[in-house]
Design a protein around this motif. Structure first.
Motif, PDB file in Angstrom:
ATOM      1  N   SER A  54       0.844  -1.193   0.000  1.00 17.26           N
ATOM      2  CA  SER A  54       0.000   0.000   0.000  1.00 17.26           C
ATOM      3  C   SER A  54       0.879   1.242   0.000  1.00 17.26           C
ATOM      4  N   TYR A  55       0.325   2.318  -0.522  1.00 13.58           N
ATOM      5  CA  TYR A  55       0.987   3.615  -0.457  1.00 13.58           C
ATOM      6  C   TYR A  55      -0.060   4.702  -0.616  1.00 13.58           C
ATOM      7  N   ARG A  56       0.327   5.921  -0.252  1.00 10.92           N
ATOM      8  CA  ARG A  56      -0.582   7.072  -0.325  1.00 10.92           C
ATOM      9  C   ARG A  56      -0.089   8.073  -1.364  1.00 10.92           C
ATOM     10  N   LYS A  57      -1.050   8.791  -1.917  1.00 11.58           N
ATOM     11  CA  LYS A  57      -0.726   9.860  -2.842  1.00 11.58           C
ATOM     12  C   LYS A  57       0.256  10.805  -2.152  1.00 11.58           C
TER      13      LYS A  57
ATOM     14  N   ASP B 198       3.411  10.007  -1.456  1.00  7.92           N
ATOM     15  CA  ASP B 198       4.543   9.272  -0.891  1.00  7.92           C
ATOM     16  C   ASP B 198       5.760   9.397  -1.807  1.00  7.92           C
TER      17      ASP B 198
ATOM     18  N   SER C 178       7.017  11.709  -6.638  1.00  2.00           N
ATOM     19  CA  SER C 178       6.081  11.193  -5.630  1.00  2.00           C
ATOM     20  C   SER C 178       4.946  10.429  -6.295  1.00  2.00           C
ATOM     21  N   LYS C 179       4.302   9.566  -5.537  1.00  2.00           N
ATOM     22  CA  LYS C 179       3.135   8.829  -6.023  1.00  2.00           C
ATOM     23  C   LYS C 179       2.031   9.820  -6.363  1.00  2.00           C
ATOM     24  N   THR C 180       1.338   9.566  -7.470  1.00  2.88           N
ATOM     25  CA  THR C 180       0.266  10.477  -7.908  1.00  2.88           C
ATOM     26  C   THR C 180      -1.109   9.983  -7.485  1.00  2.88           C
ATOM     27  N   TYR C 181      -1.162   8.795  -6.883  1.00  3.52           N
ATOM     28  CA  TYR C 181      -2.427   8.245  -6.400  1.00  3.52           C
ATOM     29  C   TYR C 181      -2.141   7.296  -5.240  1.00  3.52           C
ATOM     30  N   SER C 182      -3.174   7.009  -4.474  1.00  7.05           N
ATOM     31  CA  SER C 182      -3.058   6.047  -3.373  1.00  7.05           C
ATOM     32  C   SER C 182      -3.402   4.656  -3.891  1.00  7.05           C
ATOM     33  N   SER C 183      -2.867   3.635  -3.231  1.00  2.00           N
ATOM     34  CA  SER C 183      -3.128   2.263  -3.652  1.00  2.00           C
ATOM     35  C   SER C 183      -3.134   1.342  -2.443  1.00  2.00           C
TER      36      SER C 183
ATOM     37  N   ILE D 259       8.976   8.614  -3.944  1.00  2.00           N
ATOM     38  CA  ILE D 259       9.483   7.504  -4.749  1.00  2.00           C
ATOM     39  C   ILE D 259      11.005   7.602  -4.825  1.00  2.00           C
TER      40      ILE D 259
END
Length: 116
Positions: free
Chosen positions: A8-11, A13, A25-30, A15
């Motif tokens: 899992s990760y959050r928008k 976060d 950075s992450k562009t969306y949460s997963s 990279i």
């Protein structure tokens, strides 16, 4: 849902650093749930392990989708070694569950030529 994600990760976060002042950075949460690599010649057999743990949670999944504007996806990575191609058959319960949660399928074929 009483299920721990496998990843899992959050928008937002981190990279990696792009430059001295810029970060990627992450562009969306997963929130991901799946298996580790399993050698098998039957995709449905492996997929069943995931579906069995989620099948009675479709109402909870749909509630979360509505509340947080989420999307559901089954990502299947098939590694083909030495020309040994697996069977790819989705049984009705898998298709019905995917339909209940309005999930799509992302299928990645990673073919390694014979002798490589």
């Amino acid at each position: 849902m009483d299920i721990l994600p496998t990843k899992s990760y959050r928008k937002g976060d981190f990279i990696r650093k792009i430059s001295g002042t810029e970060n990627l950075s992450k562009t969306y949460s997963s929130w991901q749930f799946g298996t580790v690599y399993q050698e098998s010649l039957d995709v449905n057999e492996v997929l069943q392990h995931v579906i069995q743990q989620l099948h009675n949670k479709s109402s909870q999944i749909n509630d979360l989708k509505r509340e947080f504007a989420l999307e559901c996806r089954f990502t299947i990575v098939i590694i083909i070694n030495n020309g040994n191609t697996p069977s790819f058959h989705l049984e009705h319960p898998v298709i019905e569950f995917a339909n209940r949660i309005k999930a799509d399928f992302d299928i990645d074929l990673d073919a390694h030529p014979i002798g490589e």
